[in-house]
Design a protein around this motif. Sequence first.
Motif, PDB file in Angstrom:
ATOM      1  N   ASP A  62       0.839  -1.199   0.000  1.00  0.00           N
ATOM      2  CA  ASP A  62       0.000   0.000   0.000  1.00  0.00           C
ATOM      3  C   ASP A  62       0.877   1.253   0.000  1.00  0.00           C
ATOM      4  O   ASP A  62       2.059   1.209   0.358  1.00  0.00           O
ATOM      5  CB  ASP A  62      -0.902   0.012   1.245  1.00  0.00           C
ATOM      6  N   ASP A  63       0.274   2.365  -0.399  1.00  0.00           N
ATOM      7  CA  ASP A  63       0.961   3.651  -0.362  1.00  0.00           C
ATOM      8  C   ASP A  63       0.854   4.207   1.063  1.00  0.00           C
ATOM      9  O   ASP A  63      -0.146   4.819   1.430  1.00  0.00           O
ATOM     10  CB  ASP A  63       0.345   4.615  -1.378  1.00  0.00           C
ATOM     11  N   LEU A  64       1.886   3.986   1.863  1.00  0.00           N
ATOM     12  CA  LEU A  64       1.832   4.365   3.274  1.00  0.00           C
ATOM     13  C   LEU A  64       1.818   5.875   3.485  1.00  0.00           C
ATOM     14  O   LEU A  64       1.485   6.342   4.573  1.00  0.00           O
ATOM     15  CB  LEU A  64       3.021   3.745   4.022  1.00  0.00           C
ATOM     16  N   THR A  65       2.163   6.637   2.448  1.00  0.00           N
ATOM     17  CA  THR A  65       2.154   8.099   2.594  1.00  0.00           C
ATOM     18  C   THR A  65       0.736   8.654   2.709  1.00  0.00           C
ATOM     19  O   THR A  65       0.557   9.836   3.015  1.00  0.00           O
ATOM     20  CB  THR A  65       2.875   8.769   1.403  1.00  0.00           C
ATOM     21  N   VAL A  93       3.137  10.282   7.713  1.00  0.00           N
ATOM     22  CA  VAL A  93       4.104   9.393   7.068  1.00  0.00           C
ATOM     23  C   VAL A  93       4.490   9.992   5.717  1.00  0.00           C
ATOM     24  O   VAL A  93       3.686  10.019   4.785  1.00  0.00           O
ATOM     25  CB  VAL A  93       3.523   7.972   6.877  1.00  0.00           C
ATOM     26  N   PRO A 108       7.460  10.333   2.387  1.00  0.00           N
ATOM     27  CA  PRO A 108       8.167   9.356   1.540  1.00  0.00           C
ATOM     28  C   PRO A 108       9.363   8.714   2.243  1.00  0.00           C
ATOM     29  O   PRO A 108       9.607   7.522   2.087  1.00  0.00           O
ATOM     30  CB  PRO A 108       8.618  10.200   0.334  1.00  0.00           C
ATOM     31  N   ALA A 143       8.035   6.300   4.896  1.00  0.00           N
ATOM     32  CA  ALA A 143       7.462   5.132   4.228  1.00  0.00           C
ATOM     33  C   ALA A 143       8.557   4.186   3.755  1.00  0.00           C
ATOM     34  O   ALA A 143       8.441   2.955   3.887  1.00  0.00           O
ATOM     35  CB  ALA A 143       6.596   5.572   3.048  1.00  0.00           C
ATOM     36  N   LEU A 152       9.932   2.301   6.756  1.00  0.00           N
ATOM     37  CA  LEU A 152       9.006   1.248   7.179  1.00  0.00           C
ATOM     38  C   LEU A 152       9.070   0.050   6.231  1.00  0.00           C
ATOM     39  O   LEU A 152       9.057  -1.103   6.668  1.00  0.00           O
ATOM     40  CB  LEU A 152       7.583   1.797   7.238  1.00  0.00           C
ATOM     41  N   ASN A 153       9.140   0.322   4.927  1.00  0.00           N
ATOM     42  CA  ASN A 153       9.233  -0.766   3.950  1.00  0.00           C
ATOM     43  C   ASN A 153      10.502  -1.585   4.151  1.00  0.00           C
ATOM     44  O   ASN A 153      10.498  -2.808   4.004  1.00  0.00           O
ATOM     45  CB  ASN A 153       9.207  -0.208   2.524  1.00  0.00           C
ATOM     46  N   THR A 160       4.613  -2.907   4.972  1.00  0.00           N
ATOM     47  CA  THR A 160       4.258  -2.420   3.632  1.00  0.00           C
ATOM     48  C   THR A 160       2.768  -2.179   3.429  1.00  0.00           C
ATOM     49  O   THR A 160       2.385  -1.611   2.408  1.00  0.00           O
ATOM     50  CB  THR A 160       4.734  -3.438   2.572  1.00  0.00           C
ATOM     51  N   THR A 161       1.899  -2.612   4.350  1.00  0.00           N
ATOM     52  CA  THR A 161       0.453  -2.500   4.117  1.00  0.00           C
ATOM     53  C   THR A 161      -0.255  -1.839   5.296  1.00  0.00           C
ATOM     54  O   THR A 161       0.248  -1.850   6.426  1.00  0.00           O
ATOM     55  CB  THR A 161      -0.177  -3.894   3.884  1.00  0.00           C
ATOM     56  N   TRP A 173      -0.567   6.270  13.793  1.00  0.00           N
ATOM     57  CA  TRP A 173      -0.598   5.639  12.471  1.00  0.00           C
ATOM     58  C   TRP A 173      -1.438   4.367  12.505  1.00  0.00           C
ATOM     59  O   TRP A 173      -2.146   4.063  11.539  1.00  0.00           O
ATOM     60  CB  TRP A 173       0.822   5.303  12.001  1.00  0.00           C
TER      61      TRP A 173
END
Length: 227
Positions: A165-168, A173, A175, A178, A181-182, A187-188, A217
């Motif tokens: 997922d796009d965590l931004t 959060v 870039p 994110a 975290l990745n 990632t989701t 978050w």
Amino acid sequence: MFAVIKTGGKQYRVAANDLLKIEKVEGQVGDIVEIGHVLAHGEGENVTFGAPFVDGALVTAEVVEQGKNRTVIAFKKRRRQNSRRKIGHRQLLTTVRIAEILLGGAKPTKKAATKTEAKAEGAVKTGAKSEAAPKTKAEAAPNETEAKASETAAPLFKTPKGEPDDLTVIKGVGPVAAGQLNEQGITTFAQIAKLSDKDIARIDEHMPFSTDQITDWREQAKDLAKK
């Protein structure tokens, strides 16, 4: 005798054997560090002030512990703009014990035990013909390096299968966050929503995010995971 020193942009009044926490200085536990920014020194009513520092004055201290201060939260919200930002900061601190207050260019008498042992070990290697010690150290060094590399490379969590997922989308959060975290396997939205308090404590310990940030978050991710 006491002295007023400056380190990390702050001033401290210190005396021999005082224990205090200052902003991080490089050194291992047991090392002796030198603080040359002495603003003043004195004994009783006799005080000498520097301009700004006292020439030839030096304070030495033994590193007792390397650690962190409590988390400080900076929160900013713009009214009626649906915008907010929450950032946590944990200052790195070094606990030191004042060893000596030296004047007139005097040299410190106390040295770190680790450094003394390293010098003695080097002298043995230079004078002796035995190759056993160099081989042992040479063999140990790669193993330690590999162990540290493996610890650093291992992510905190197992990356789930499927598209990330796009965590931004989560407020707070960006870039950079994110990407961090990745790298740790997060990632989701569903993964963040299921974080336990123990998981949050692990992230707080190993990553530059505070417990309050991650908890916020998690609440946002619960709503996003339902969509």
